[in-house]
Each structure stands twice: as C-alpha cells, then as structure tokens.
Write an enzyme that holds these catalytic residues in place. Structure first.
Site, PDB file in Angstrom:
ATOM      1  CB  SER A 133      -0.877   0.015   1.486  1.00 40.89           C
ATOM      2  OG  SER A 133      -1.435   1.298   1.409  1.00 40.89           O
ATOM      3  CE1 TYR A 146      -3.795  -2.101   5.049  1.00 41.05           C
ATOM      4  CE2 TYR A 146      -2.862  -0.258   4.753  1.00 41.05           C
ATOM      5  CZ  TYR A 146      -3.545  -1.249   4.395  1.00 41.05           C
ATOM      6  OH  TYR A 146      -3.764  -1.601   3.062  1.00 41.05           O
TER       7      TYR A 146
END
Ligand SMILES: NC(=O)c1ccc[n+]([C@@H]2O[C@H](COP(=O)([O-])OP(=O)(O)OC[C@H]3O[C@@H](n4cnc5c(N)ncnc54)[C@H](OP(=O)(O)O)[C@@H]3O)[C@@H](O)[C@H]2O)c1
Length: 255
Positions: A133, A146
């Site tokens: 990401s 994350y």
C-alpha cells in the site's frame, strides 16, 4: 494463486488473469463468494478455477495453503493480496486484531513465497506480487500496524528480487492508494465516509490490476498505481514535505 480473491483487488486479478487464459486457485475465507467467482470465470473464459477456503490469520490454515502449493507442479504466479485495515490508535485498539494483521500481511505472505519459490526457480519461471500500500511510505497515525506491515512487504519484495536476479522469477510490491473495493466497508471502518478523501485520489480495482500486470511485464519491483499516488509518496518521502503531510493527516483525523 490469488489470496483475498473473494472481493476487490484480488477478484479483479482473478478476472483479468482468467481473461488471459490462466487457470486459478482462489483463496479467502468466504467460500460462497469464491465458488460464485470460480463458476463465473470458468463459464466465461473456459479456464479451471479451484477454490481454497482459508483464514490466513490462522497458522494452521496458512500451512494448509503451503501444503497445497507443494502439490502444484506448475505454479507460475502467486499474488499475496489478502489484507484488511483497522482504525484507531495502536495503544487503544484490540491487540489480537493487530496480531491477525501481522499474520495475514506478513506471516502468510512470507510463508507462501517460501513455499512457491523453489518450484518457480527450478522451472525458471514465476512471478510473485505482494500487495502492499502507499501506507508503506506514510507512517500514518491511526494506522500503525497497517503501515508497518505494508512497509515490511515493500522491503521484503525489493530484497527478495535482488536475490532472484537471473532465476527467471519476478517479484513486485504493488502499492495502491485509495481503491474502490470492500476494504472500507468492514465493521472496523464503520462511519468512514469515502468523500472525506478527495475524489481524485480514488482509483478502481480494475485499473490497479491492469497497471500492476503491465508493470510486472517491465519488471518494476515497487509499483505505485496512479500519478497522484506517486506524487503523494514523493511528498511523504521528502524530509521537508513529510512533516507537513503528517501534520495534515493528524489534523484530519482529529476532526
Ligand atoms: N482498497 C484500498 O484502498 C487499498 C489501498 C491499498 C492497499 N490495499 C490492499 O489491497 C489488498 C486487497 O484489499 P481490497 O482493497 O481488495 O479489499 P477487500 O475488497 O476488502 O478485499 C480483501 C480481501 O482479503 C481477504 N481477507 C481478509 N482477511 C483475510 C483472512 N484473515 N484470511 C484470508 N483472506 C482474508 C478478503 O476475503 P475474505 O473476507 O473472504 O476472507 C478479501 O478477499 C489488501 O492487502 C489491502 O491492504 C487496499
């Protein structure tokens, strides 16, 4: 083999690879979704699509997928895509969800790469896409585990590719920005409003996948789909603009 194939980016990979005539193994927890997708792709493209229901936060299930890989004689592509996000400060949110995330993003990703690579190297043919990401480059408050797990996947993929030069195996860390999928529909994102994020920063799962597969052809190891996302990452990595970006994110989160 595509993990997290039951929706979003994983399902888009399944559709685009099926259209190229690839036989598939679809992995995720929601079996019914996988069955429907497999039937649909088999009918439309005349490929075979196998399904494997597995919870990749669970080590026994990860082993089951590893064992399956060991039985496949011609696995030429592995897409480690399964993933999820949480919202909230690390010290306040549920720790077990963070450990689950480490298992899904890192432990499953690493173990499945390790299971797939010997065969790919022996056949001098293979590709691995680890779905990271842009959060890997933006250590975001409210998104600590994350960002960290996705950063692991970038460094892991980059280092792995340097070891694999000359083996016929390619590795890509795919780093999407905001993508229209079910990612932000989970209970963790309850109350999240997509319109909080400028529309120009959103991209479709199909676009992410099309551009990722093109980048794989040209052997691009770290790939960020979309010019605006590349610009955002450049801002995040610059020592002068990075504190400004983080201050902006913090202010937005406090609202
Ligand atoms: N959407 C975005 O804005 C965005 C941005 C950057 C990166 N990403 C990354 O893109 C990847 C795909 O996400 P998406 O956007 O396509 O979201 P999505 O539509 O929610 O898809 C997530 C997929 O991961 C699977 N998954 C989640 N937890 C799992 C578990 N414990 N075991 C097995 N499979 C699991 C889900 O399947 P089941 O629920 O059926 O298990 C689903 O197929 C993720 O790694 C995510 O971090 C997304």
């Amino acid at each position: 083999m595509i993990t997290g194939a039951s929706s979003g980016i994983g399902a888009a990979f399944a559709r685009q690879l099926a259209a190229k005539g690839k036989n598939l193994i679809l992995v995720a927890r929601r079996k019914e979704r996988l069955v429907n997708l497999a039937n649909d792709l088999q009918q439309h493209y005349g490929i075979t699509a196998e399904i494997l229901a597995a919870d990749l936060s669970n080590l026994t299930d990860i082993e089951q997928v590893e064992n399956h890989i060991a039985e496949i004689e011609n696995l030429d592509m592995l897409i480690n895509n399964a993933g999820f996000g949480t919202v909230g400060r690390f010290v306040e949110i549920n720790l077990s969800r963070q450990i689950d995330m480490i298992n899904v993003h890192i432990i499953a990703g690493v173990r499945l790469c390790r299971a797939a690579l010997p065969g790919m190297i022996a056949r001098h043919n293979g590709a691995i896409i680890n779905v990271s990401s842009i959060a890997a480059f933006i250590p975001t408050p409210g998104n600590v585990t994350y960002s960290a797990t996705k950063a692991y996947l970038v460094t892991f993929s980059e280092a792995l590719q340097t070891e694999l030069v000359g083996t016929g195996v390619k590795v890509q860390a795919l780093c999407p920005g905001f993508t229209y999928t079910e990612f932000h529909d989970s209970s963790e994102y309850e109350g999240f409003d997509r319109s909080q994020i400028p529309k120009m920063l959103w991209i479709s799962a199909e676009e992410v996948v099309t551009s990722s597969l093109k980048a794989l052809e040209r052997s691009q190891v770290i790939y960020i789909p979309g010019f605006k996302n590349r610009l955002l990452v450049a801002v995040a990595r610059n020592s002068i603009t990075s504190p400004l970006l983080l201050a902006l994110i913090r202010r937005k989160l406090q609202k």
